[in-house]
Design an enzyme around this catalytic site. Structure first.
Site, PDB file in Angstrom:
ATOM      1  N   GLU A  17       0.284 -22.833 -18.232  1.00 57.46           N
ATOM      2  CA  GLU A  17       0.622 -21.114 -17.914  1.00 57.46           C
ATOM      3  C   GLU A  17       1.687 -20.626 -18.966  1.00 57.46           C
ATOM      4  OE1 GLU A  17       1.056 -23.572 -15.552  1.00 57.46           O
ATOM      5  OE2 GLU A  17      -0.849 -23.183 -14.793  1.00 57.46           O
TER       6      GLU A  17
ATOM      7  N   GLY B  47     -16.904 -44.389  -8.617  1.00 59.91           N
ATOM      8  CA  GLY B  47     -16.775 -44.903  -7.184  1.00 59.91           C
ATOM      9  C   GLY B  47     -15.456 -45.330  -6.754  1.00 59.91           C
TER      10      GLY B  47
ATOM     11  N   THR C  94      14.941 -29.937 -20.486  1.00 60.15           N
ATOM     12  CA  THR C  94      14.737 -29.619 -18.916  1.00 60.15           C
ATOM     13  C   THR C  94      15.724 -29.735 -18.086  1.00 60.15           C
ATOM     14  OG1 THR C  94      12.346 -29.942 -19.279  1.00 60.15           O
ATOM     15  CG2 THR C  94      13.153 -29.691 -17.074  1.00 60.15           C
TER      16      THR C  94
ATOM     17  N   GLU D  27       5.128 -30.958 -31.074  1.00 58.40           N
ATOM     18  CA  GLU D  27       4.819 -31.638 -29.863  1.00 58.40           C
ATOM     19  C   GLU D  27       3.792 -31.346 -28.942  1.00 58.40           C
ATOM     20  OE1 GLU D  27       8.299 -31.022 -27.603  1.00 58.40           O
ATOM     21  OE2 GLU D  27       7.294 -31.611 -25.565  1.00 58.40           O
TER      22      GLU D  27
HETATM   23  C1  LIG Z   1       6.763 -37.015 -16.337  1.00 61.45           C
HETATM   24  C2  LIG Z   1       7.651 -35.845 -17.043  1.00 61.45           C
HETATM   25  C3  LIG Z   1       7.975 -36.018 -18.453  1.00 61.45           C
HETATM   26  C4  LIG Z   1       8.797 -34.856 -18.875  1.00 61.45           C
HETATM   27  N1  LIG Z   1       9.479 -35.280 -20.238  1.00 61.45           N
HETATM   28  C5  LIG Z   1      10.359 -34.278 -20.599  1.00 61.45           C
HETATM   29  C6  LIG Z   1      11.466 -34.679 -21.565  1.00 61.45           C
HETATM   30  O1  LIG Z   1      11.206 -35.786 -22.275  1.00 61.45           O
HETATM   31  N2  LIG Z   1      12.294 -33.869 -22.147  1.00 61.45           N
HETATM   32  C7  LIG Z   1      12.229 -32.543 -21.518  1.00 61.45           C
HETATM   33  O2  LIG Z   1      13.167 -31.604 -21.790  1.00 61.45           O
HETATM   34  N3  LIG Z   1      11.482 -32.327 -20.491  1.00 61.45           N
HETATM   35  C8  LIG Z   1      10.467 -32.985 -19.925  1.00 61.45           C
HETATM   36  N4  LIG Z   1       9.710 -32.712 -18.869  1.00 61.45           N
HETATM   37  C9  LIG Z   1       9.892 -31.438 -18.348  1.00 61.45           C
HETATM   38  C10 LIG Z   1       8.729 -30.404 -18.355  1.00 61.45           C
HETATM   39  O3  LIG Z   1       8.734 -30.026 -19.677  1.00 61.45           O
HETATM   40  C11 LIG Z   1       8.933 -29.408 -17.231  1.00 61.45           C
HETATM   41  O4  LIG Z   1       8.708 -29.881 -16.094  1.00 61.45           O
HETATM   42  C12 LIG Z   1       8.043 -28.243 -17.679  1.00 61.45           C
HETATM   43  O5  LIG Z   1       8.381 -27.419 -19.119  1.00 61.45           O
HETATM   44  C13 LIG Z   1       7.867 -27.096 -16.502  1.00 61.45           C
HETATM   45  O6  LIG Z   1       9.358 -27.052 -16.192  1.00 61.45           O
HETATM   46  P1  LIG Z   1       9.638 -26.747 -14.660  1.00 61.45           P
HETATM   47  O7  LIG Z   1       9.121 -28.222 -14.199  1.00 61.45           O
HETATM   48  O8  LIG Z   1      11.129 -26.527 -14.457  1.00 61.45           O
HETATM   49  O9  LIG Z   1       8.833 -25.642 -13.960  1.00 61.45           O
HETATM   50  P2  LIG Z   1       9.037 -24.261 -13.763  1.00 61.45           P
HETATM   51  O10 LIG Z   1       9.661 -23.767 -15.260  1.00 61.45           O
HETATM   52  O11 LIG Z   1       9.966 -23.993 -12.750  1.00 61.45           O
HETATM   53  O12 LIG Z   1       7.522 -23.647 -13.323  1.00 61.45           O
HETATM   54  C14 LIG Z   1       7.081 -23.775 -12.151  1.00 61.45           C
HETATM   55  C15 LIG Z   1       5.655 -23.027 -12.239  1.00 61.45           C
HETATM   56  O13 LIG Z   1       5.861 -21.720 -12.402  1.00 61.45           O
HETATM   57  C16 LIG Z   1       5.069 -21.532 -13.926  1.00 61.45           C
HETATM   58  N5  LIG Z   1       5.596 -20.750 -14.865  1.00 61.45           N
HETATM   59  C17 LIG Z   1       6.925 -20.601 -15.236  1.00 61.45           C
HETATM   60  N6  LIG Z   1       7.027 -19.335 -15.909  1.00 61.45           N
HETATM   61  C18 LIG Z   1       6.156 -18.462 -15.889  1.00 61.45           C
HETATM   62  C19 LIG Z   1       5.699 -17.430 -16.380  1.00 61.45           C
HETATM   63  N7  LIG Z   1       6.468 -16.866 -17.127  1.00 61.45           N
HETATM   64  N8  LIG Z   1       4.307 -16.875 -16.176  1.00 61.45           N
HETATM   65  C20 LIG Z   1       3.457 -17.577 -15.284  1.00 61.45           C
HETATM   66  N9  LIG Z   1       3.801 -18.827 -14.820  1.00 61.45           N
HETATM   67  C21 LIG Z   1       4.966 -19.359 -15.168  1.00 61.45           C
HETATM   68  C22 LIG Z   1       5.001 -22.748 -14.405  1.00 61.45           C
HETATM   69  O14 LIG Z   1       3.725 -22.857 -15.286  1.00 61.45           O
HETATM   70  C23 LIG Z   1       4.857 -23.885 -13.450  1.00 61.45           C
HETATM   71  O15 LIG Z   1       3.380 -23.952 -12.865  1.00 61.45           O
HETATM   72  C24 LIG Z   1       8.881 -33.726 -18.161  1.00 61.45           C
HETATM   73  C25 LIG Z   1       8.477 -33.635 -16.930  1.00 61.45           C
HETATM   74  C26 LIG Z   1       7.626 -34.434 -16.582  1.00 61.45           C
HETATM   75  C27 LIG Z   1       6.952 -34.317 -15.197  1.00 61.45           C
HETATM   76  C1  LIG Z   2      -9.125 -46.240  -0.758  1.00 63.99           C
HETATM   77  C2  LIG Z   2     -10.570 -46.526  -0.460  1.00 63.99           C
HETATM   78  C3  LIG Z   2     -10.732 -46.757   1.127  1.00 63.99           C
HETATM   79  C4  LIG Z   2     -11.989 -46.963   1.412  1.00 63.99           C
HETATM   80  N1  LIG Z   2     -12.133 -47.499   2.643  1.00 63.99           N
HETATM   81  C5  LIG Z   2     -13.446 -48.211   3.195  1.00 63.99           C
HETATM   82  C6  LIG Z   2     -13.378 -48.484   4.616  1.00 63.99           C
HETATM   83  O1  LIG Z   2     -12.384 -48.546   5.308  1.00 63.99           O
HETATM   84  N2  LIG Z   2     -14.575 -49.308   4.786  1.00 63.99           N
HETATM   85  C7  LIG Z   2     -15.524 -49.457   3.920  1.00 63.99           C
HETATM   86  O2  LIG Z   2     -16.703 -49.759   4.060  1.00 63.99           O
HETATM   87  N3  LIG Z   2     -15.577 -48.750   2.666  1.00 63.99           N
HETATM   88  C8  LIG Z   2     -14.431 -48.198   2.219  1.00 63.99           C
HETATM   89  N4  LIG Z   2     -14.477 -47.552   1.046  1.00 63.99           N
HETATM   90  C9  LIG Z   2     -15.393 -47.781  -0.059  1.00 63.99           C
HETATM   91  C10 LIG Z   2     -16.173 -46.511  -0.197  1.00 63.99           C
HETATM   92  O3  LIG Z   2     -16.758 -45.911   0.826  1.00 63.99           O
HETATM   93  C11 LIG Z   2     -17.083 -46.669  -1.593  1.00 63.99           C
HETATM   94  O4  LIG Z   2     -16.225 -47.003  -2.566  1.00 63.99           O
HETATM   95  C12 LIG Z   2     -17.816 -45.611  -1.743  1.00 63.99           C
HETATM   96  O5  LIG Z   2     -18.768 -45.410  -0.721  1.00 63.99           O
HETATM   97  C13 LIG Z   2     -18.702 -45.810  -2.970  1.00 63.99           C
HETATM   98  O6  LIG Z   2     -19.241 -46.966  -3.320  1.00 63.99           O
HETATM   99  P1  LIG Z   2     -18.939 -47.646  -4.537  1.00 63.99           P
HETATM  100  O7  LIG Z   2     -17.562 -47.733  -4.944  1.00 63.99           O
HETATM  101  O8  LIG Z   2     -19.612 -49.060  -4.363  1.00 63.99           O
HETATM  102  O9  LIG Z   2     -19.633 -46.974  -5.852  1.00 63.99           O
HETATM  103  P2  LIG Z   2     -21.063 -46.878  -6.180  1.00 63.99           P
HETATM  104  O10 LIG Z   2     -21.963 -46.937  -5.219  1.00 63.99           O
HETATM  105  O11 LIG Z   2     -21.264 -48.034  -7.387  1.00 63.99           O
HETATM  106  O12 LIG Z   2     -21.269 -45.497  -7.243  1.00 63.99           O
HETATM  107  C14 LIG Z   2     -20.746 -45.587  -8.465  1.00 63.99           C
HETATM  108  C15 LIG Z   2     -21.000 -43.942  -8.821  1.00 63.99           C
HETATM  109  O13 LIG Z   2     -22.348 -43.930  -9.004  1.00 63.99           O
HETATM  110  C16 LIG Z   2     -22.766 -42.705  -7.929  1.00 63.99           C
HETATM  111  N5  LIG Z   2     -24.144 -42.899  -7.360  1.00 63.99           N
HETATM  112  C17 LIG Z   2     -24.554 -44.007  -6.643  1.00 63.99           C
HETATM  113  N6  LIG Z   2     -25.455 -43.854  -6.110  1.00 63.99           N
HETATM  114  C18 LIG Z   2     -26.077 -42.714  -6.505  1.00 63.99           C
HETATM  115  C19 LIG Z   2     -27.304 -41.849  -6.469  1.00 63.99           C
HETATM  116  N7  LIG Z   2     -28.312 -42.257  -5.731  1.00 63.99           N
HETATM  117  N8  LIG Z   2     -27.379 -40.670  -7.151  1.00 63.99           N
HETATM  118  C20 LIG Z   2     -26.380 -40.287  -7.867  1.00 63.99           C
HETATM  119  N9  LIG Z   2     -25.226 -40.920  -8.068  1.00 63.99           N
HETATM  120  C21 LIG Z   2     -25.204 -42.055  -7.404  1.00 63.99           C
HETATM  121  C22 LIG Z   2     -21.514 -42.680  -7.019  1.00 63.99           C
HETATM  122  O14 LIG Z   2     -21.454 -41.180  -6.332  1.00 63.99           O
HETATM  123  C23 LIG Z   2     -20.365 -43.148  -7.823  1.00 63.99           C
HETATM  124  O15 LIG Z   2     -20.029 -41.790  -8.574  1.00 63.99           O
HETATM  125  C24 LIG Z   2     -12.926 -47.108   0.420  1.00 63.99           C
HETATM  126  C25 LIG Z   2     -12.985 -46.972  -0.799  1.00 63.99           C
HETATM  127  C26 LIG Z   2     -11.622 -46.458  -1.211  1.00 63.99           C
HETATM  128  C27 LIG Z   2     -11.294 -46.444  -2.664  1.00 63.99           C
END
Ligand SMILES: Cc1cc2nc3c(=O)[nH]c(=O)nc-3n(C[C@H](O)[C@H](O)[C@H](O)COP(=O)(O)OP(=O)(O)OC[C@H]3O[C@@H](n4cnc5c(N)ncnc54)[C@H](O)[C@@H]3O)c2cc1C
Ligand SMILES: Cc1cc2nc3c(=O)[nH]c(=O)nc-3n(C[C@H](O)[C@H](O)[C@H](O)COP(=O)(O)OP(=O)(O)OC[C@H]3O[C@@H](n4cnc5c(N)ncnc54)[C@H](O)[C@@H]3O)c2cc1C
Lengths: 387, 387
Positions: free
Chosen positions: B373, B345, B131, B248
């Site tokens: 794609e 959660g 790439t 790959e």
């Molecule tokens: C974390 C990471 C690790 C990577 N490691 C490697 C590596 O080790 N070696 C390496 O060579 N590359 C590596 N890559 C590159 C990776 O393979 C490319 O990013 C990927 O092939 C897409 O190419 P691009 O980013 O140029 O996207 P583009 O080709 O610009 O594509 C942009 C968008 O257009 C879409 N698109 C493109 N052509 C078409 C088409 N004909 N029809 C419909 N949709 C299309 C694509 O699906 C994509 O959604 C890595 C990328 C990442 C993010």
């Molecule tokens: C980046 C971040 C910022 C946050 N900021 C704040 C903040 O400013 N103040 C604050 O007070 N909190 C904050 N939170 C906490 C957040 O509101 C809680 O994480 C959230 O309400 C879920 O509670 P929990 O993580 O304890 O998950 P749990 O309550 O343990 O839930 C675990 C899983 O069970 C599901 N589940 C729970 N009960 C039920 C049910 N009755 N039926 C079906 N499924 C259920 C949940 O949807 C979830 O998928 C933050 C969290 C994050 C990650």
């Protein structure tokens, strides 16, 4: 689809926000915030100065007095998120949607006087602490206790996942002041930075929002004066939380719509400018169909969120409606961001690109503010008539 | 569903991998790798020592000689990813699936002798650079040139997104040795660390795989000796790439299945141990239904990937089949990881938890190795008979 909720005042305010962002939310600043894991105070003060935070603080306390009108906040979200500054948008949101409302709507006169002027300027930053290591969705399962003592309370326990918890000067904290888990067993106390036994220094490492702190809080015999009991009456905490939840959930819905729209714009611009196989990425039929879906979803999201904002303004948005807005909007946001990342190819995975950061930020929208399962539970209970 | 592709030798090898991980892939090490943005060499050497990398290197050159049998590699992926060590799994994968095969299958005898022994021990780490900033999917759109000069080539250009690109000692590099974009205009050259004009020091900041480097490469008049032309024949580069692509893509499918299975295990364990509203999270019907879906998807993923591995072993896995395996498996992986995060959660958003890291790692599976794609394009062309 043209939106109709904004008038001239809103558009004038939009210019203020844009100007602010151009000046203070530079790429350099963003990188600094991400390296530090928090927004610097100077930026928050500048936001206070520009009138971008403290929007719902009444004018007599130095704010904009936009109590029920979420449209100004929506503009802050749209512009800040649209500028690729999700962390900053988050920090603004905690202040305005999660901290300030408890004082504005539920504080005593004394509390308003003490806290609101500083919250409007950014000199006082707030946070809201409900969640604990052992209880999130099940709020009434919390264990943090506030024991009545002479002149105040002794608080013991711990909170986790508290947004802006490290940078906050004051934290509206959900505690148990009674036995059992009846709704009246809980209260909201304001914990202040510097109170003895109050530690809010530990930041959590998370997927996204890298420029915005999320902290663990611990309380060891923290003395909190009576003056810091929100509303001045014990046992009101659970009801107070319930009162603000529609706003919190609406705010997440609007943030999701703003991020979804931004995702569409970034992606459209990207696929129009990038080429492969002698064509623009935008010319492949798959890309065009995805763009058509994205554009339509963005229209629907705004139609729905705009409607919710207007209902909220008229105090007609119910708890169930706010819950619907929250889960539906964040589910759509996730889809939009995912497609946006995909159409950016490899660049979509690189956090230098706003689409990548917004994707990471978006993931928590389906979790916090009440998980999307809890939202569906709430909405479905009403439908089927289950308590 | 019981899997049937592994025999005693494989299970004995699994124990070796487990033992290695317990000793070398500690949480402390993981945090170090993430802080450094790369796996330390000592760990790779230990992996070489334990026989966990270089699996397809023929025994005469110090490897395990598992040329077409991907099952041993699958075990490395399952165990390493299952241990929450996605970055390490990635680094192993680049060595074994993206670098070694070009020497084993296409190298000259001299190249095999020079590179393979060190690649089996981990003293020589490889990478594969196709790439470029301007060309990813459209491989034949690359601009890096290799101009024939006396005794070798002068290489100019740039590559990006190269996995293990910074830590690599040798990079199999796709270059233009001819005019235009006909298949025979390209070659693969081995670029070596330390060659004058070869810079591979710049790491990219990405969403996930934080412990594994992804680098930008630049070439300024780099002299590469004739001996480093893979296969010793010019104009074979495009065909050589095409030859290795099924492997790959299979490897990404298997990694996706391994991550999907791990997501199921982590999530099941989590929801069984966590409570809310007086019940285990696992007891809510929504949770149970999600778990049922996850478990079923994991079965289907292995049934499909196991089948693909066996076909590969018999040299019967076609390019289109490998493309199907890649896009289908990584799409399912994304769903599994998303549900897994959600059921954790708030903890699902915290990168201390393996589910959060695996979610971030998974996002690139739909992008690299040919985007999903491009996979669908390839598969669909064959179906409808379009060139
Ligand atoms: C974390 C990471 C690790 C990577 N490691 C490697 C590596 O080790 N070696 C390496 O060579 N590359 C590596 N890559 C590159 C990776 O393979 C490319 O990013 C990927 O092939 C897409 O190419 P691009 O980013 O140029 O996207 P583009 O080709 O610009 O594509 C942009 C968008 O257009 C879409 N698109 C493109 N052509 C078409 C088409 N004909 N029809 C419909 N949709 C299309 C694509 O699906 C994509 O959604 C890595 C990328 C990442 C993010
Ligand atoms: C980046 C971040 C910022 C946050 N900021 C704040 C903040 O400013 N103040 C604050 O007070 N909190 C904050 N939170 C906490 C957040 O509101 C809680 O994480 C959230 O309400 C879920 O509670 P929990 O993580 O304890 O998950 P749990 O309550 O343990 O839930 C675990 C899983 O069970 C599901 N589940 C729970 N009960 C039920 C049910 N009755 N039926 C079906 N499924 C259920 C949940 O949807 C979830 O998928 C933050 C969290 C994050 C990650």
């Amino acid at each position: 689809m043209e939106r109709e909720i904004y008038d001239e005042d809103h558009e004038a305010f939009r210019d203020v926000v844009k100007e602010f962002l151009k000046r203070y939310a530079t790429e350099e600043k963003r990188k600094q915030w991400e390296a530090d894991g928090e927004i610097d105070r100077a930026t928050m003060l500048a936001a206070g100065e520009a009138g971008i935070i403290g929007l719902s603080v009444p004018e007599e306390f130095g704010g904009a007095g936009m109590l029920q009108d979420y449209r100004f906040r929506a503009i802050v979200l749209e512009e800040t998120i649209g500028a690729g500054q999700g962390s900053l948008a988050g920090a603004f949101g905690i202040q305005d949607d999660l901290a300030v409302p408890y004082i504005v709507h539920m504080g005593t006169q004394e509390q308003k006087e003490k806290w609101l002027p500083g919250m409007a300027t950014g000199e006082i930053l707030g946070a809201l602490a409900m969640t604990e290591p052992g209880a999130g969705s099940d709020l009434r399962g919390i264990k943090t206790t506030a024991k009545k003592v002479d002149g105040g309370y002794l608080v013991n326990g711990a909170k986790t996942f508290i947004s802006s918890g490290k940078t906050a000067d004051m934290v509206v904290t959900f505690v148990k002041t009674g036995e059992g888990n009846r709704p009246d067993a809980f209260s909201l106390l304001i914990l202040e930075d510097g109170m003895e036994g109050f530690d809010h220094s530990k930041k959590l490492e998370k997927m996204g929002f890298h420029g915005w702190d999320t902290a663990e809080l611990s309380f060891t015999d923290v003395f909190v004066p009576d003056a810091n009991l929100i509303g001045g009456k014990e046992g009101m905490g659970f009801i107070q939380l319930m009162m603000n939840l529609p706003l919190e959930r609406l705010s997440i819905g609007v943030a999701a719509a703003a991020a979804g729209e931004a995702a569409f714009h970034w992606t459209r611009d990207y696929v129009l400018s990038r080429e492969a196989f002698g064509e623009r990425i935008a010319d492949f039929q798959n890309t065009r169909f995805r763009l058509a879906d994205m554009a339509t979803t963005v229209d629907v999201m705004w139609a729905y969120n705009d409607r919710a904002m207007m209902l909220y303004k008229d105090k007609k948005l119910t708890a169930e409606e706010a819950a619907k807005v929250k889960f539906w909007s964040t589910d759509r946001e996730a889809e939009l961001l995912d497609v946006g990342v995909q159409l950016h190819g490899g660049y979509g995975y690189i956090t230098e690109y706003p689409i990548a950061r917004a994707y990471l930020d978006a993931r928590v929208h389906r979790i916090y503010g009440g998980t999307n399962e809890i939202m569906r539970d709430l909405v479905s209970r009403q439908i089927v008539g289950k308590k």
